[in-house]
Design a protein around this motif. Structure first.
Motif, mmCIF file in Angstrom:
data_model
loop_
_atom_site.group_PDB
_atom_site.id
_atom_site.type_symbol
_atom_site.label_atom_id
_atom_site.label_comp_id
_atom_site.label_asym_id
_atom_site.label_seq_id
_atom_site.Cartn_x
_atom_site.Cartn_y
_atom_site.Cartn_z
ATOM 1 N N ALA A 82 0.858 -1.193 0.000
ATOM 2 C CA ALA A 82 0.000 0.000 0.000
ATOM 3 C C ALA A 82 0.891 1.239 0.000
ATOM 4 N N ASP A 83 0.883 1.984 -1.094
ATOM 5 C CA ASP A 83 1.834 3.099 -1.225
ATOM 6 C C ASP A 83 1.377 4.380 -0.527
ATOM 7 N N ASN A 84 0.225 4.335 0.171
ATOM 8 C CA ASN A 84 -0.197 5.515 0.923
ATOM 9 C C ASN A 84 0.215 5.441 2.390
ATOM 10 N N VAL A 85 1.002 4.447 2.767
ATOM 11 C CA VAL A 85 1.506 4.349 4.137
ATOM 12 C C VAL A 85 2.693 5.290 4.304
ATOM 13 N N THR A 86 2.619 6.167 5.304
ATOM 14 C CA THR A 86 3.661 7.171 5.506
ATOM 15 C C THR A 86 4.524 6.919 6.735
ATOM 16 N N ALA A 87 4.084 6.058 7.651
ATOM 17 C CA ALA A 87 4.869 5.776 8.860
ATOM 18 C C ALA A 87 4.376 4.482 9.482
ATOM 19 N N LEU A 88 5.260 3.874 10.275
ATOM 20 C CA LEU A 88 4.947 2.632 10.978
ATOM 21 C C LEU A 88 5.137 2.852 12.472
ATOM 22 N N VAL A 89 4.149 2.412 13.256
ATOM 23 C CA VAL A 89 4.234 2.512 14.708
ATOM 24 C C VAL A 89 4.081 1.110 15.293
ATOM 25 N N ARG A 178 12.678 1.935 4.978
ATOM 26 C CA ARG A 178 12.462 3.077 4.085
ATOM 27 C C ARG A 178 11.393 4.050 4.592
ATOM 28 N N LEU A 179 10.751 3.732 5.707
ATOM 29 C CA LEU A 179 9.696 4.580 6.258
ATOM 30 C C LEU A 179 10.067 5.056 7.660
ATOM 31 N N PRO A 180 9.511 6.191 8.091
ATOM 32 C CA PRO A 180 9.708 6.599 9.484
ATOM 33 C C PRO A 180 9.139 5.528 10.424
ATOM 34 N N VAL A 181 9.891 5.219 11.470
ATOM 35 C CA VAL A 181 9.529 4.124 12.381
ATOM 36 C C VAL A 181 9.464 4.638 13.817
ATOM 37 N N TYR A 182 8.432 4.203 14.519
ATOM 38 C CA TYR A 182 8.218 4.566 15.915
ATOM 39 C C TYR A 182 7.980 3.288 16.704
ATOM 40 N N GLN A 183 8.586 3.192 17.883
ATOM 41 C CA GLN A 183 8.451 1.976 18.677
ATOM 42 C C GLN A 183 8.144 2.322 20.124
ATOM 43 N N LEU A 184 7.047 1.752 20.632
ATOM 44 C CA LEU A 184 6.699 1.887 22.043
ATOM 45 C C LEU A 184 7.058 0.578 22.744
ATOM 46 N N VAL A 185 7.947 0.675 23.716
ATOM 47 C CA VAL A 185 8.372 -0.484 24.492
ATOM 48 C C VAL A 185 7.551 -0.551 25.775
ATOM 49 N N GLN A 221 -2.925 1.659 29.039
ATOM 50 C CA GLN A 221 -2.360 3.011 28.923
ATOM 51 C C GLN A 221 -2.755 3.668 27.597
ATOM 52 N N PRO A 222 -4.054 3.776 27.299
ATOM 53 C CA PRO A 222 -4.457 4.306 25.985
ATOM 54 C C PRO A 222 -4.026 5.746 25.732
ATOM 55 N N LYS A 223 -3.974 6.574 26.758
ATOM 56 C CA LYS A 223 -3.569 7.970 26.561
ATOM 57 C C LYS A 223 -2.100 8.048 26.126
ATOM 58 N N ALA A 224 -1.251 7.282 26.788
ATOM 59 C CA ALA A 224 0.170 7.299 26.434
ATOM 60 C C ALA A 224 0.388 6.732 25.036
ATOM 61 N N VAL A 225 -0.331 5.666 24.703
ATOM 62 C CA VAL A 225 -0.186 5.056 23.381
ATOM 63 C C VAL A 225 -0.672 6.018 22.299
ATOM 64 N N ALA A 226 -1.822 6.635 22.528
ATOM 65 C CA ALA A 226 -2.374 7.564 21.540
ATOM 66 C C ALA A 226 -1.478 8.781 21.357
ATOM 67 N N ALA A 227 -0.930 9.293 22.447
ATOM 68 C CA ALA A 227 -0.043 10.458 22.353
ATOM 69 C C ALA A 227 1.185 10.129 21.514
ATOM 70 N N PHE A 228 1.707 8.916 21.665
ATOM 71 C CA PHE A 228 2.870 8.514 20.885
ATOM 72 C C PHE A 228 2.506 8.353 19.418
ATOM 73 N N ILE A 229 1.361 7.743 19.148
ATOM 74 C CA ILE A 229 0.907 7.613 17.763
ATOM 75 C C ILE A 229 0.729 8.995 17.128
ATOM 76 N N ALA A 230 0.242 9.939 17.917
ATOM 77 C CA ALA A 230 0.028 11.296 17.397
ATOM 78 C C ALA A 230 1.329 11.930 16.909
ATOM 79 N N THR A 231 2.455 11.588 17.524
ATOM 80 C CA THR A 231 3.734 12.146 17.037
ATOM 81 C C THR A 231 4.054 11.621 15.642
ATOM 82 N N ALA A 232 3.683 10.369 15.385
ATOM 83 C CA ALA A 232 3.899 9.802 14.041
ATOM 84 C C ALA A 232 2.960 10.444 13.038
ATOM 85 N N VAL A 233 1.745 10.718 13.459
ATOM 86 C CA VAL A 233 0.765 11.367 12.574
ATOM 87 C C VAL A 233 1.246 12.771 12.219
#
Length: 238
Positions: A82-89, A178-185, A221-233
């Protein structure tokens, strides 16, 4: 790139289902970020990625893919289709390289007790054969999967089993190269060892945070997870 806010597509992993993302979706929507959780069939990375990618391609505009646990292997392969993917979390997730299986990765992590909690089921296939699927023993579900979730028993009773073969299937090209990558441990994870998560994050050169949570960190921890995803967005919208 675009002034359109990326849509967040959330992919659950093994022993979970779409509702595990409910709290995260609510938090993202409160930030004005569109989000949808897609059903993961849990048959194997290639098959599951093909089905997820078909739905991602239908979305008008950029997409940030988010995968939990086994869902990390799925989004790694989905982004190649899918070529419309801009980042991976990756949220407490596997981040496989090309030619790696989940079993390969698990063998390289510090040992834990997760394997002892898996229960095999022989389920029929469409051609008259049988296939082995795995679920987590309900008596061990909270400890192994959701230690910090009050209604862990309910999560265990709504879990979806995964095909055992999915752990042995080799992953395709590593889209995270090849894409921006974000990882929550998740530092309290009893399923994917936190040291394994850190190792995969470092290899992928991911923007990384650590959250004090179990494997079910998106539920606890949905707030922490969502906040991190928001940085990728935010990165994908620039």
């Amino acid at each position: 790139m675009t002034d359109k806010t990326p849509t967040v597509v959330l992919v659950h992993g093994a022993f979970a289902e779409n509702s595990s993302w409910t709290g995260v979706i609510a938090e993202l929507q409160s930030r004005g970020i569109p989000a949808v959780a897609l059903s993961n069939e849990l048959h194997g990375p290639a098959y599951d990625a093909g089905r997820i990618a078909a739905q991602v391609r239908e979305i008008d505009g950029p997409v940030v893919l988010v995968g939990h646990s086994y869902g990390g292997a799925v989004i790694t392969n989905t982004a190649n289709l899918a070529d419309n993917v801009t980042a991976l979390v990756y949220v407490a997730a596997f981040v496989p390289d090309e030619g790696e299986s989940l079993q390969d990765l698990l063998g390289s992590f510090p040992a834990n007790d997760f394997g002892s909690g898996l229960v095999p089921h022989q389920l029929p296939t469409g051609d008259g054969g049988e296939e082995t699927f795995l679920s987590i023993d309900l008596a061990k579900f909270q400890h192994l999967f959701a230690a910090d979730v009050a209604d862990a028993d309910l999560l265990g009773r709504t879990q979806r089993p995964i095909a055992a073969a999915a752990f042995e299937e080799k992953s395709g090209p590593a889209s995270w190269k090849r894409l921006p990558v974000y990882q929550l441990v998740a530092t309290g994870d009893e399923a994917i060892h936190p040291e394994g998560q850190r190792t995969m994050a470092a290899r992928a050169k991911a923007t990384t945070i650590e959250v004090d949570g179990s494997h079910a960190v998106a539920v606890s921890q949905p707030k922490a997870v969502a906040a991190f995803i928001a940085t990728a967005v935010e990165g994908g919208a620039n």
